[in-house]
Design a protein around this motif. Structure first.
Motif, PDB file in Angstrom:
ATOM      1  N   THR A  40     -21.644  17.567  39.627  1.00  0.00           N
ATOM      2  CA  THR A  40     -21.063  18.332  38.509  1.00  0.00           C
ATOM      3  C   THR A  40     -20.142  17.493  37.625  1.00  0.00           C
ATOM      4  O   THR A  40     -19.788  17.910  36.533  1.00  0.00           O
ATOM      5  CB  THR A  40     -20.276  19.534  39.045  1.00  0.00           C
ATOM      6  N   ARG A  41     -19.706  16.324  38.093  1.00  0.00           N
ATOM      7  CA  ARG A  41     -18.907  15.368  37.322  1.00  0.00           C
ATOM      8  C   ARG A  41     -17.725  16.035  36.593  1.00  0.00           C
ATOM      9  O   ARG A  41     -17.606  15.967  35.373  1.00  0.00           O
ATOM     10  CB  ARG A  41     -19.789  14.624  36.321  1.00  0.00           C
ATOM     11  N   PRO A  42     -16.808  16.660  37.321  1.00  0.00           N
ATOM     12  CA  PRO A  42     -15.681  17.343  36.669  1.00  0.00           C
ATOM     13  C   PRO A  42     -14.664  16.368  36.082  1.00  0.00           C
ATOM     14  O   PRO A  42     -14.335  15.344  36.687  1.00  0.00           O
ATOM     15  CB  PRO A  42     -15.063  18.156  37.805  1.00  0.00           C
ATOM     16  N   THR A  43     -14.174  16.703  34.898  1.00  0.00           N
ATOM     17  CA  THR A  43     -13.137  15.930  34.218  1.00  0.00           C
ATOM     18  C   THR A  43     -12.033  16.882  33.806  1.00  0.00           C
ATOM     19  O   THR A  43     -12.295  17.939  33.213  1.00  0.00           O
ATOM     20  CB  THR A  43     -13.705  15.243  32.960  1.00  0.00           C
ATOM     21  N   MET A  44     -10.791  16.540  34.105  1.00  0.00           N
ATOM     22  CA  MET A  44      -9.657  17.352  33.668  1.00  0.00           C
ATOM     23  C   MET A  44      -9.239  16.894  32.276  1.00  0.00           C
ATOM     24  O   MET A  44      -8.896  15.724  32.071  1.00  0.00           O
ATOM     25  CB  MET A  44      -8.484  17.219  34.634  1.00  0.00           C
ATOM     26  N   ARG A  45      -9.269  17.823  31.326  1.00  0.00           N
ATOM     27  CA  ARG A  45      -8.749  17.539  29.987  1.00  0.00           C
ATOM     28  C   ARG A  45      -7.296  18.007  29.947  1.00  0.00           C
ATOM     29  O   ARG A  45      -7.002  19.185  30.165  1.00  0.00           O
ATOM     30  CB  ARG A  45      -9.562  18.235  28.905  1.00  0.00           C
ATOM     31  N   ILE A  46      -6.389  17.072  29.658  1.00  0.00           N
ATOM     32  CA  ILE A  46      -4.948  17.338  29.721  1.00  0.00           C
ATOM     33  C   ILE A  46      -4.410  17.559  28.317  1.00  0.00           C
ATOM     34  O   ILE A  46      -4.571  16.719  27.423  1.00  0.00           O
ATOM     35  CB  ILE A  46      -4.223  16.178  30.411  1.00  0.00           C
ATOM     36  N   ASP A  47      -3.790  18.724  28.109  1.00  0.00           N
ATOM     37  CA  ASP A  47      -3.271  19.115  26.802  1.00  0.00           C
ATOM     38  C   ASP A  47      -2.193  20.157  27.051  1.00  0.00           C
ATOM     39  O   ASP A  47      -1.699  20.296  28.174  1.00  0.00           O
ATOM     40  CB  ASP A  47      -4.419  19.654  25.938  1.00  0.00           C
TER      41      ASP A  47
END
Length: 556
Positions: A525-532
């Motif tokens: 699933t290759r999860p990436t956390m987008r930080i904002d």
């Protein structure tokens, strides 16, 4: 009980401040660093005096290793002598040889000093966050204002440590093949200096309320590449437990052959040969800087199709060397380093890395590109694949302008593809988890000479992850930050990033109260956390673009 562990004494600020000359404040004071009292501690080499300010004990300019000048140039540091009496440590130590730095002491060849920020010198075992500064491998220091560690210590109950270490020719001049045993490891002296800093932490950090058995190494840009190398180094391995590589994916470093060619360039510039190289020990540092500036930087090494990026090996310039001993292999090629298989890792990049370099290089042309101009601008880098690159990005981002596509392509090639490569190889190793992120808070500040906003440029994450984007104090106006702009939302994004980072420092899993769960990266699933201001997990982010990068051989 251990006297070093318990030796703490404070002195009232009213008397101590009289020791300062006139109204001058020492090098390295930030807006918070108004000493309320002095704090003394005893470490392995003697007693030191720092300051307490707004709930944080601050010690600056602590020597952690000995002489690296004279006959120690290009070699491991000499022994650090103990001292008698109490050594003041409320001023920054000198940074490595480079151009003068604002609000810092004059650079010096003998530069092995570090800084510590801690909530208290007590017996509490706080996680230790050990930071390596950016600036490629030629500039920077552990005293840069944006990476001041006081807010992390104050707001998140951690201990922060930052070092100065050798840079450029003095830190990465490869002499192993011509210098003999005394110069073994010469191409990695800058990294070995950092390792000495880690050893110092292991021996002394308990005095500052830190846990020597819970140490996170992290760094941005060149500091990310240094962290990549430390993650693969036998000498460093015993002294840290987890790592974060930020906008500096050091997948590969210089080979011995490439480093030897750099050495030949240096010798030629000085009019020396392999038989007369020892005259380098007598060359003044200002002459070293002049020659260092002449060593050419060329496009990334292309023996095979690597991802490119600013931390790829080049012939020309200085950086870590895969010498088979200090750095046994490329940090993440062909695999993640087995020596750190059981150590959790974070890795990621900023969404608009390139806008920093546009600002730095005064590149205003990119902001006015049309699609024909975009093709012309990208062709030198991508050749016959240029049309495929552009068409893929147009399809994936139908609203994007040519300038937007140029920034996106440049940013992911500089820092993104290498970060993904590291995450993939760490996940494939099936050891400790790896966590992939994108930092995405958008600054409204415009690149000078354009109407194009900075967005999320390279290096903007530094002040955010150190929680140095703070609301103004009562009665004071809000001063826009250098890259982060002036919107108050930046305070939320800074808190979020710092919370995840300190959560990772504490447990090896980036987590924080009231923020989304951050799953480990995996190859499905290759999860990436987008930080904002609002953080979000995105699965298989940039899927169309990454499929294209794999197709043209830029990403495994």
């Amino acid at each position: 009980m251990n006297t070093r562990r318990n030796f703490i004494r404070t002195v009232g600020a009213s008397s101590a401040l009289m020791l300062l000359p006139g109204t001058m404040l020492p090098f390295g004071y930030s807006g918070w660093d108004i000493p309320e009292e002095w704090v003394e501690a005893e470490i392995s080499k003697g007693k030191i005096k720092g300051m307490r300010s707004a709930g944080v004990n601050i010690f600056k300019g602590i020597p952690y290793a000995g002489k690296v000048s004279g006959d120690r140039r290009f070699r491991k540091p000499g022994p650090l002598a103990s001292w008698t009496g109490i050594r003041d440590t409320f001023e920054l130590g000198p940074p490595a040889i480079q151009a003068p730095r604002r609000n810092e002491p004059a650079p010096s060849e003998d530069c092995l000093f570090l800084n510590v920020w801690t909530p208290a010198n007590d017996d509490k075992k706080r996680p230790v966050m050990f930071y390596s500064h950016g600036g490629g491998f030629v500039i920077g220091s552990g005293g840069s204002a944006g990476q001041d560690g006081a807010n992390l210590a104050r707001n998140f109950d951690v201990v922060v440590v930052e070092t100065n270490h050798r840079l450029g020719m003095l830190g990465f001049m490869y002499l192993d093949e011509i210098g003999g045993p005394d110069y073994a490891g010469s191409g990695n002296m800058g990294l070995l200096d950092i390792t000495e800093g880690l050893k110092w932490v292991n021996e002394n950090i308990h005095v500052f309320g830190g846990d020597p058995d819970n140490v996170m190494i992290f760094g941005e840009s060149g500091g990310g590449a240094k962290t990549s190398c430390l993650y693969a180094m036998p000498d460093a391995s015993p002294y840290f437990n987890k790592a974060s590589i930020e906008s500096g994916p050091g997948v590969r470093m210089l080979t011995k052959d490439m480093a030897a060619r750099n050495t030949e360039l240096v010798l030629k510039e000085f009019g020396l040969t392999k038989n007369t190289w020892k005259k380098l020990l007598e060359v003044p540092t200002d002459e070293i800087l002049k020659v260092q500036a002449k060593i050419p930087f060329v496009p990334p090494f292309q023996e095979k199709k690597h991802t490119g990026g600013l931390t790829e090996p080049t012939v020309g310039g200085f950086g870590p060397v895969v010498d088979g001993t200090v750095l046994p292999n490329h940090p993440f090629d062909p695999t993640a380093p087995n020596i750190s298989k059981d150590k959790p890792l974070m890795v990621g990049w900023n969404e608009d890395e390139y806008t920093f370099f546009a600002w730095e290089r005064k590149d205003t042309e990119f902001a006015t590109l049309d699609f024909w101009g975009l093709q012309t601008r990208l062709e030198p880098q991508f050749g016959a694949d240029t049309s495929k690159v552009i068409e893929t990005y147009k399809k994936a981002r139908p609203e994007a302008s040519p300038a937007d596509i140029f920034v996106a392509v440049s940013s992911i090639v500089m820092m993104g593809l290498g970060s993904i490569e590291i995450a993939q190889r760490k996940a494939k190793q099936a050891g400790a988890p790896v966590f992939l992120y994108n930092f995405g808070y958008k600054s409204e500040k415009l690149i000078p000479g354009t109407d194009y906003p900075m967005g999320t440029p390279h290096a903007m994450d530094i002040s955010f992850k150190f929680n140095n984007e703070q609301p103004p104090k009562d009665g004071e106006p809000d001063q826009p930050s250098f890259f982060g702009g002036g919107r108050p939302e930046r305070f939320i994004a800074s808190h979020n990033m710092a919370a995840y980072w300190t959560g990772f420092a504490k447990t090896g899993i980036p987590h924080a109260t009231d923020l989304p769960h951050w799953p480990a990266y995996n190859l499905e699933t290759r999860p990436t956390m987008r930080i904002d201001t609002k953080c979000k997990v995105i699965h298989n982010r940039f899927s169309q673009e990454l499929a294209m990068w794999r197709e043209i051989g830029r990403l495994p």
